[in-house]
Design an enzyme around this catalytic site. Sequence first.
Site, short mmCIF file in Angstrom:
data_model
loop_
_atom_site.label_atom_id
_atom_site.label_comp_id
_atom_site.label_asym_id
_atom_site.label_seq_id
_atom_site.Cartn_x
_atom_site.Cartn_y
_atom_site.Cartn_z
N SER A 127 0.81 -1.13 0.05
CA SER A 127 0.02 0.15 -0.25
C SER A 127 0.80 1.21 -0.01
CB SER A 127 -0.79 -0.05 1.32
OG SER A 127 -1.38 1.31 1.49
N GLU A 129 0.12 3.48 1.83
CA GLU A 129 0.34 4.11 3.08
C GLU A 129 1.71 3.82 3.76
OE1 GLU A 129 -2.08 5.82 5.48
OE2 GLU A 129 -3.00 6.22 3.55
N TYR A 151 -1.24 0.25 10.60
CA TYR A 151 -1.51 -0.39 9.27
C TYR A 151 -0.24 -0.24 8.23
CZ TYR A 151 -3.42 -0.93 4.58
OH TYR A 151 -3.85 -1.03 3.28
N GLY A 213 -13.63 14.10 9.00
CA GLY A 213 -12.30 14.44 9.60
C GLY A 213 -11.69 15.56 8.56
N GLU A 284 -1.20 12.02 10.62
CA GLU A 284 -1.96 12.10 9.38
C GLU A 284 -0.79 11.87 8.31
OE1 GLU A 284 -4.27 12.29 7.27
OE2 GLU A 284 -5.72 12.35 8.55
P1 NAP Z 1 -11.17 -4.60 2.23
O1 NAP Z 1 -12.31 -4.48 1.39
O2 NAP Z 1 -11.15 -3.95 3.58
O3 NAP Z 1 -10.90 -6.25 2.40
C1 NAP Z 1 -10.11 -6.81 3.34
C2 NAP Z 1 -10.62 -8.20 3.13
O4 NAP Z 1 -9.62 -8.94 4.25
C3 NAP Z 1 -11.91 -8.82 3.66
O5 NAP Z 1 -12.24 -9.66 2.89
C4 NAP Z 1 -11.70 -9.32 4.97
O6 NAP Z 1 -12.56 -10.47 5.41
C5 NAP Z 1 -10.34 -10.11 4.92
N1 NAP Z 1 -9.66 -10.18 6.02
C6 NAP Z 1 -9.66 -9.51 7.36
N2 NAP Z 1 -9.14 -10.15 8.37
C7 NAP Z 1 -9.03 -11.34 8.07
C8 NAP Z 1 -8.22 -12.53 8.46
N3 NAP Z 1 -7.92 -12.47 9.97
N4 NAP Z 1 -8.10 -13.72 7.74
C9 NAP Z 1 -8.40 -13.63 6.49
N5 NAP Z 1 -9.09 -12.54 5.99
C10 NAP Z 1 -9.16 -11.48 6.71
O7 NAP Z 1 -9.81 -4.33 1.44
P2 NAP Z 1 -9.62 -3.93 -0.05
O8 NAP Z 1 -9.99 -2.55 -0.41
O9 NAP Z 1 -10.37 -5.07 -1.03
O10 NAP Z 1 -7.96 -4.17 -0.21
C11 NAP Z 1 -7.44 -5.51 -0.38
C12 NAP Z 1 -5.94 -5.34 0.09
O11 NAP Z 1 -5.47 -4.24 -0.67
C13 NAP Z 1 -5.93 -5.25 1.56
O12 NAP Z 1 -4.83 -5.97 1.87
C14 NAP Z 1 -5.54 -3.72 1.54
O13 NAP Z 1 -5.02 -3.52 2.75
C15 NAP Z 1 -4.81 -3.52 0.36
N6 NAP Z 1 -4.77 -2.09 -0.23
C16 NAP Z 1 -6.01 -1.69 -0.75
C17 NAP Z 1 -5.76 -0.08 -1.08
C18 NAP Z 1 -7.22 0.41 -1.41
O14 NAP Z 1 -7.23 1.63 -1.62
N7 NAP Z 1 -8.43 -0.29 -1.65
C19 NAP Z 1 -4.76 0.54 -1.33
C20 NAP Z 1 -3.49 -0.27 -1.03
C21 NAP Z 1 -3.60 -1.51 -0.64
P3 NAP Z 1 -14.07 -9.97 6.02
O15 NAP Z 1 -14.89 -9.47 5.04
O16 NAP Z 1 -14.49 -11.47 6.51
O17 NAP Z 1 -13.84 -9.18 7.06
#
Ligand code: NAP
Length: 329
Positions: A127, A129, A151, A213, A284
């Site tokens: 990420s 971040e 995070y 925020g 932030e």
């Molecule tokens: P999201 O919508 O928050 O989805 C997170 C997923 O992780 C959900 O399916 C959740 O399952 C699962 N999870 C949480 N705890 C877990 C555990 N203990 N074991 C197994 N699964 C678990 O995130 P997203 O936006 O799709 O992002 C996908 C990935 O890319 C994440 O790693 C995020 O940090 C990274 N990322 C996202 C962005 C962005 O802008 N979207 C940018 C950079 C990186 P439940 O639904 O069951 O809770």
Amino acid sequence: MPRALITGITGQDGQHLAEFLNTKGYEVFGLVKGQANPKAELIQNEFPFVELVSGDLTDLPSLIKAVEHAQPDEVYNLGAVSFVAMSFTQAELTANVTGLGVLRMLDAVRIVGGHSGNRIRFYQASSSEMFGKVRETPQTELTPFHPRSPYGCAKVFGHDITVNYRESYDMYACSGILFNHEGPRRGLEFVTRKVSQAAARIKLGLQDSIVMGTLDSKRDWGYAGDYVKAMWLMLQQDEPDDYVVATGETHSVAEFVERAFAEVGISNWQDYVQQDPKFYRPAEVDLLIGDATKAREKLGWEPEVDFPTLVRLMVQNDLRIEAAKAGLR
Ligand code: NAP
């Protein structure tokens, strides 16, 4: 038929990726946590081609079993505690899932895929971040990290351990440093979706105002549907590598709010927005903007959805959902 295992299948990116891999002819397996995960039913209804496998990123034996069952050619590790605000209140959980979870997934791949694990290709969802208090602008694959949240710290560990396992065990492991990406499937806790939903509800007379925020933070916002293509492309190359994925444009939160309200015909958006310090983060991240030259040149990746289109997609989707919930259409 190639086989893929996705952790985080119930999240925004997991859903987009499952859909995308299905169009590419993959057999798709998705890891779901919990004994009665309410989102599992949604996945089964919307994506009946996905086979769900039970497992948790905090439980290595369950990950080994999931990889054994799926026998994947590719593993996409998208599972995480991904909400930055929550990572401050549940820092240990975040470190365990978002950080150590990557190590466990890599080990599961090595254990099932043979000692080097290089039969199975691995993608880690890193990420922007990780850049946090940015050391240079725009940020590239070589920009030093300075995370500003639990995070971000957990993601730095996940990134570093992915690179380390690639170098130590000759694994095909890639880290995609993705900047913010959004869309109609974004969780309601994230600021962009909170705004698109509020704009729709205010327009429909279901809500009076929105409490926010900081409005000054700037982010490089893209569309999730474009970004999952970059994940897949990373695993189709001759050599594994790390890539920044971004649009190269940055916009403030205030700009996002202004566009979302304009989409529903409200120009005096300031009249509907209140600010409350309880939504400020202890530390932030002020400005993120990525340089995706490497992804463009080596992967041939380009974002297709621009910022105004992204905001429109989200607001129009929330107008439909909120109107249907209220029985207005
Ligand atoms: P999201 O919508 O928050 O989805 C997170 C997923 O992780 C959900 O399916 C959740 O399952 C699962 N999870 C949480 N705890 C877990 C555990 N203990 N074991 C197994 N699964 C678990 O995130 P997203 O936006 O799709 O992002 C996908 C990935 O890319 C994440 O790693 C995020 O940090 C990274 N990322 C996202 C962005 C962005 O802008 N979207 C940018 C950079 C990186 P439940 O639904 O069951 O809770």
